[in-house]
Enzyme design. Structure first.
Site, PDB file in Angstrom:
ATOM      1  N   HIS A 109       0.853  -1.194   0.000  1.00  0.00           N
ATOM      2  CA  HIS A 109       0.000   0.000   0.000  1.00  0.00           C
ATOM      3  C   HIS A 109       0.882   1.234   0.000  1.00  0.00           C
ATOM      4  O   HIS A 109       1.957   1.246   0.621  1.00  0.00           O
ATOM      5  CB  HIS A 109      -0.909   0.007   1.236  1.00  0.00           C
ATOM      6  CG  HIS A 109      -2.047   0.975   1.146  1.00  0.00           C
ATOM      7  ND1 HIS A 109      -1.894   2.316   1.443  1.00  0.00           N
ATOM      8  CD2 HIS A 109      -3.354   0.803   0.786  1.00  0.00           C
ATOM      9  CE1 HIS A 109      -3.058   2.928   1.276  1.00  0.00           C
ATOM     10  NE2 HIS A 109      -3.955   2.050   0.877  1.00  0.00           N
ATOM     11  N   ASP A 136      -7.800  -4.284  -0.657  1.00  0.00           N
ATOM     12  CA  ASP A 136      -8.329  -4.481  -2.006  1.00  0.00           C
ATOM     13  C   ASP A 136      -8.291  -5.949  -2.411  1.00  0.00           C
ATOM     14  O   ASP A 136      -9.168  -6.428  -3.131  1.00  0.00           O
ATOM     15  CB  ASP A 136      -7.534  -3.643  -3.011  1.00  0.00           C
ATOM     16  CG  ASP A 136      -7.648  -2.160  -2.721  1.00  0.00           C
ATOM     17  OD1 ASP A 136      -8.782  -1.690  -2.572  1.00  0.00           O
ATOM     18  OD2 ASP A 136      -6.617  -1.476  -2.623  1.00  0.00           O
TER      19      ASP A 136
END
Length: 430
Positions: A307, A365
């Site tokens: 991330h 995600d």
């Protein structure tokens, strides 16, 4: 009186003293607002990754430690113990609601979920294969044409009404986009269902059968909404604030946020993660793609891992992982090759020294894509669901900005490297 900290900048032999603004938690901020007036220079920060564009009390992130707080409350506690409407109240109003405040808020949201009947005509103007996010952008932007009584941004009551309408109507708008894409009749909201259960009803119910939301799946949907509700000054939130700084009406601002969220580097990341799993295909091909991901000369990248902000484990991913496994267990999904590939890829990545060293852990995600697919949503709807959740963060950030009397229109500066001033040349002499 405590003396304020300052920072000294030396530029072309001159020194400039800049105030330091203290944070309650996290890094303090050097105030450079006077820099251009005094030193005739700008700072350069592509992507604004080291620039604080606003002062906010809503959300705090510590990417190094894997911390996400909504109004000071850890995301883990809110997702485990609360629900989305309680979290929405917290983000908008700053405190968790009392019992009566919660009841009043839930009633207000519930009785604003219905769309103006004429709005359903908008959907028929789109091609049947239009991406649901394209529909969302258009329909949300059109809300200002229907609700003139909540577009005066200088009226606190109108801002409150617009906030309520956006939070309440976004699930109805999203569900209608989905129903239109698959050729099924629109389902009106039900006031006897909670926020997440009502959304699943509007997406998956049909007029010929009674729909009873599965409590485990409903809880999973609610948790997904909580985990995506806000994420500090990300691209779409910054877009909402920038649009709002011009004085644009709230519906236009949120439509701008939806457009920004649509990008694959932002809200489309879970869709990209699922596309990657489809490219891998079957578990036996995972070693090949793991090696490709390690090869710097190969354009392939593992989507849904690592991330930009979190340099440790994404705190939302732990809860999303748990939710994904609960949903898969409840549905008894065993024979879906894509989900089996996802499970195996998760195991390999969590135990591979390369990914451990690089801290490329599965992020939210990766797990949300798996979960939403299991719930029955096509990949084209993933970013739409993200928008439903993030709307509450957008309106909370917009409201905070509108309440700031010192708010100015956004106007980023640039480093110009084009031609210097030159005279026009007639076409015959070029």
């Amino acid at each position: 009186m405590t003396k304020k900290d300052t920072a000294t900048l030396t530029y072309k032999g001159n020194s400039y003293e800049l105030d330091v603004l203290p944070a309650t938690v996290g890094p303090d901020v050097i105030d450079i607002r006077s820099l251009y007036a005094n030193a005739k220079t700008f700072t350069f920060d592509p992507g604004f990754t080291a620039t604080a564009s606003t002062i906010s009390k809503i959300t705090y992130i510590d990417g190094g430690e894997g911390v996400l707080l909504y109004r000071g409350y850890p995301i883990e506690q809110l997702a485990e113990n609360g629900d989305f409407l309680e979290t929405s109240y917290l983000l908008i109003h700053g405190e968790l609601p009392t019992h009566q405040e919660r009841k009043d808020f839930e009633k207000t949201i519930t009785y604003h979920t219905m769309l103006h009947e004429q709005m359903y005509s908008f959907y028929k103007g789109f091609r049947r294969d239009a991406h649901p996010m394209a529909i969302m952008c258009g329909v949300v932007g059109a809300l200002s044409a229907f609700y003139h009584d909540s577009t005066d941004i200088n009226d606190a009551r109108q801002r409150e009404i617009a906030t309520t309408r956006l939070v309440a109507k976004m699930p109805s708008i999203a569900a209608a986009a989905y129903k239109y894409s698959i050729g099924q009749p629109f389902m009106y909201p039900r006031n006897d269902l909670g926020f997440a259960g009502n959304f699943l009803h509007m997406c998956f119910a049909v007029p010929t059968e009674e729909f009873k939301p599965n409590p485990i799946l409903t809880r999973a949907m609610d948790r997904i909404f909580i985990l995506h509700a806000d994420h500090e000054q990300n691209a779409s939130t910054s877009t909402v604030r920038l649009a709002g700084s011009s004085g644009a009406n709230p519906f236009a601002c949120i439509a701008a946020g939806i457009a920004s969220l649509w990008g694959p580097a932002h809200g489309g990341a879970n869709e990209a993660a699922l596309a990657m799993l489809e490219e891998i295909g079957t578990p036996d091909r995972i070693p090949e793609f793991i090696e490709r991901a390690k090869d710097k000369n190969d354009p392939f990248r593992l989507m849904g891992f690592g991330h930009r902000v979190y340099k440790n484990f994404d705190p939302r991913a732990t809860l999303m992982q748990k939710t994904a496994h609960e949903v898969l267990g409840e549905l008894g999904i065993q024979d879906d090759p894509l989900l089996e590939t996802a499970r195996e890829l998760e195991k390999v990545a969590l135990n591979d020294p390369y990914f451990i060293e690089k801290k490329l852990y599965p992020n939210i995600d990766f797990y949300s894509g798996i979960t939403l697919r299991a719930l029955g949503f096509p990949t084209s709807m993933f970013t739409v669901l993200f928008a439903v959740a993030r709307t509450v963060g957008w309106v909370a950030q917009w409201q905070e900005m509108m309440e700031d009397p010192k708010q100015k229109i956004g106007r980023p500066r640039q480093l110009y490297t084009g031609p210097v001033s030159r005279d026009y040349v007639n076409e015959s002499n070029r």
